[in-house]
Design a protein around this motif. Structure first.
Motif, short mmCIF file in Angstrom:
data_model
loop_
_atom_site.label_atom_id
_atom_site.label_comp_id
_atom_site.label_asym_id
_atom_site.label_seq_id
_atom_site.Cartn_x
_atom_site.Cartn_y
_atom_site.Cartn_z
N TYR A 42 -7.95 0.06 -2.72
CA TYR A 42 -7.16 1.68 -2.25
C TYR A 42 -7.21 2.10 -1.39
O TYR A 42 -8.15 2.94 -1.31
CB TYR A 42 -6.75 2.15 -4.18
CG TYR A 42 -6.36 2.46 -3.95
CD1 TYR A 42 -4.97 3.36 -4.27
CD2 TYR A 42 -6.69 4.89 -4.50
CE1 TYR A 42 -4.72 4.67 -4.88
CE2 TYR A 42 -6.42 5.73 -4.47
CZ TYR A 42 -5.39 5.52 -4.49
OH TYR A 42 -4.38 6.78 -4.75
N GLU A 44 -6.61 6.66 0.30
CA GLU A 44 -5.88 7.92 0.29
C GLU A 44 -5.86 8.54 1.39
O GLU A 44 -7.20 8.33 2.03
CB GLU A 44 -6.33 8.81 -1.35
CG GLU A 44 -5.04 8.43 -2.26
CD GLU A 44 -5.86 9.28 -3.39
OE1 GLU A 44 -5.56 9.02 -4.56
OE2 GLU A 44 -6.95 10.04 -3.01
N GLN A 45 -5.04 9.66 2.39
CA GLN A 45 -5.05 10.38 3.46
C GLN A 45 -4.50 11.79 2.42
O GLN A 45 -3.83 11.90 1.98
CB GLN A 45 -4.05 9.75 4.31
CG GLN A 45 -4.68 9.13 4.82
CD GLN A 45 -4.08 8.62 6.28
OE1 GLN A 45 -3.52 7.35 6.09
NE2 GLN A 45 -4.10 9.47 7.76
N LYS A 46 -5.52 12.86 2.43
CA LYS A 46 -5.60 13.68 1.99
C LYS A 46 -5.58 15.04 2.78
O LYS A 46 -6.39 15.25 4.04
CB LYS A 46 -6.42 13.79 1.01
CG LYS A 46 -6.51 15.19 -0.09
CD LYS A 46 -7.03 15.36 -0.86
CE LYS A 46 -6.99 14.40 -1.65
NZ LYS A 46 -7.73 14.59 -3.21
N THR A 53 -2.17 15.06 -1.04
CA THR A 53 -2.22 13.64 -0.67
C THR A 53 -1.18 13.37 -0.05
O THR A 53 0.05 13.17 -1.34
CB THR A 53 -2.75 12.45 -2.18
OG1 THR A 53 -3.58 13.68 -2.48
CG2 THR A 53 -3.32 11.08 -1.50
N ARG A 55 -0.32 9.89 1.94
CA ARG A 55 -0.38 9.08 1.53
C ARG A 55 -1.52 8.53 0.94
O ARG A 55 -3.06 8.37 0.80
CB ARG A 55 -0.40 8.43 3.44
CG ARG A 55 -0.53 6.73 3.65
CD ARG A 55 -0.20 6.47 5.14
NE ARG A 55 -0.31 4.91 5.22
CZ ARG A 55 -1.78 3.78 5.01
NH1 ARG A 55 -2.32 4.59 6.20
NH2 ARG A 55 -1.17 3.08 5.35
N LYS A 56 -0.86 6.81 0.29
CA LYS A 56 -1.60 6.49 -1.07
C LYS A 56 -1.11 4.37 -0.36
O LYS A 56 0.08 4.32 -0.10
CB LYS A 56 -1.66 6.65 -1.94
CG LYS A 56 -2.13 7.48 -2.73
CD LYS A 56 -1.48 8.61 -4.60
CE LYS A 56 -2.26 9.70 -4.78
NZ LYS A 56 -1.84 9.70 -6.09
N LYS A 58 -2.40 0.30 -0.82
CA LYS A 58 -3.08 -0.73 -1.14
C LYS A 58 -3.67 -1.18 0.05
O LYS A 58 -2.33 -1.75 1.49
CB LYS A 58 -2.92 -1.56 -1.97
CG LYS A 58 -3.35 -0.71 -3.46
CD LYS A 58 -2.43 -1.84 -4.89
CE LYS A 58 -3.10 -2.94 -5.33
NZ LYS A 58 -2.52 -3.17 -6.09
N LEU A 75 2.17 1.41 -3.98
CA LEU A 75 0.87 0.92 -5.17
C LEU A 75 1.91 0.03 -6.17
O LEU A 75 0.71 0.23 -6.81
CB LEU A 75 0.46 2.48 -5.49
CG LEU A 75 0.50 3.28 -4.47
CD1 LEU A 75 -0.01 4.58 -5.06
CD2 LEU A 75 -1.35 2.69 -3.77
N ILE A 160 -10.80 10.41 -5.75
CA ILE A 160 -10.07 9.25 -6.04
C ILE A 160 -9.28 9.58 -6.88
O ILE A 160 -9.92 9.86 -7.75
CB ILE A 160 -10.32 7.74 -5.98
CG1 ILE A 160 -10.78 6.93 -5.22
CG2 ILE A 160 -9.29 6.58 -6.60
CD1 ILE A 160 -10.58 7.09 -3.55
N ASP A 161 -7.52 10.14 -6.98
CA ASP A 161 -6.68 10.09 -7.53
C ASP A 161 -6.27 9.19 -8.31
O ASP A 161 -5.82 8.89 -10.00
CB ASP A 161 -5.76 11.11 -6.99
CG ASP A 161 -6.13 12.22 -6.20
OD1 ASP A 161 -5.36 12.90 -5.74
OD2 ASP A 161 -7.07 12.99 -6.37
N GLY A 162 -5.64 8.26 -7.88
CA GLY A 162 -5.29 7.37 -8.51
C GLY A 162 -5.75 6.14 -8.69
O GLY A 162 -7.68 5.97 -8.60
#
Length: 162
Positions: A42, A44-46, A53, A55-56, A58, A75, A160-162
């Motif tokens: 997983y 992320e770009q923040k 954030t 871009r999320k 996989k 996702l 990690i947000d997700g």
């Protein structure tokens, strides 16, 4: 080879040094790859200062004929056709790109194709993503100044947000 790639790919990265050195060209970004098992990540770009954030994603990593393939998924586990990153080890680092012009992404209300260049070493990750409008080849999004130069800050993702 895949074990080395996964070991280098996992973790948190920042381009803080680059952003502070060239504030008008690069915003400060944190990039995170969290290992989920079964060669799945997983990510992320923040943007740091706005806490955006943007871009999320996989990735599922595999190896074939000496190449590392990073398949891209949303996702929602929808495969993104023609958007596989293909990496080759050059003896020092993994050099990768999305091959062709068929990786399509909608941005700013326009259908764009992705062109990119990536270098992954044990402690750094350089990424140069750009999007061009499908019909006109007009530049629409991405870095205008070359590679974002990320340095590893932790072997495990810090946020990690997700």
């Amino acid at each position: 080879m895949i074990d080395k790639f996964i070991d280098w790919y996992v973790g948190s990265f920042t381009n803080r040094k680059q952003a502070l050195s060239h504030p008008f060209m690069f915003k400060e970004v944190n990039l995170s790859h969290k290992y989920m098992g079964d060669n799945t990540f997983y990510g992320e770009q923040k943007t740091v200062y706005t806490d955006n954030t943007y871009r999320k994603f996989k990735n599922v990593i595999s190896e074939s004929d000496g190449l590392i393939i990073a398949k891209n998924y949303t996702l929602e586990d929808e495969y993104m056709p023609n958007c596989d990153m293909v990496f080759k080890f050059d003896g020092k680092q993994f050099v990768g790109e999305v091959e062709g012009c068929d990786c399509l992404v909608e941005r700013e209300g326009k259908q764009t194709y992705v062109k990119n260049s990536t270098y992954l070493s044990e402690d750094s990750y350089k990424v140069y993503d750009r999007g061009y409008e499908v019909d006109t080849d007009e530049y629409i999004w991405g870095s205008r100044w070359g590679h974002f130069k990320f340095i590893r800050i932790d072997k495990e993702p810090i946020w990690i947000d997700g």
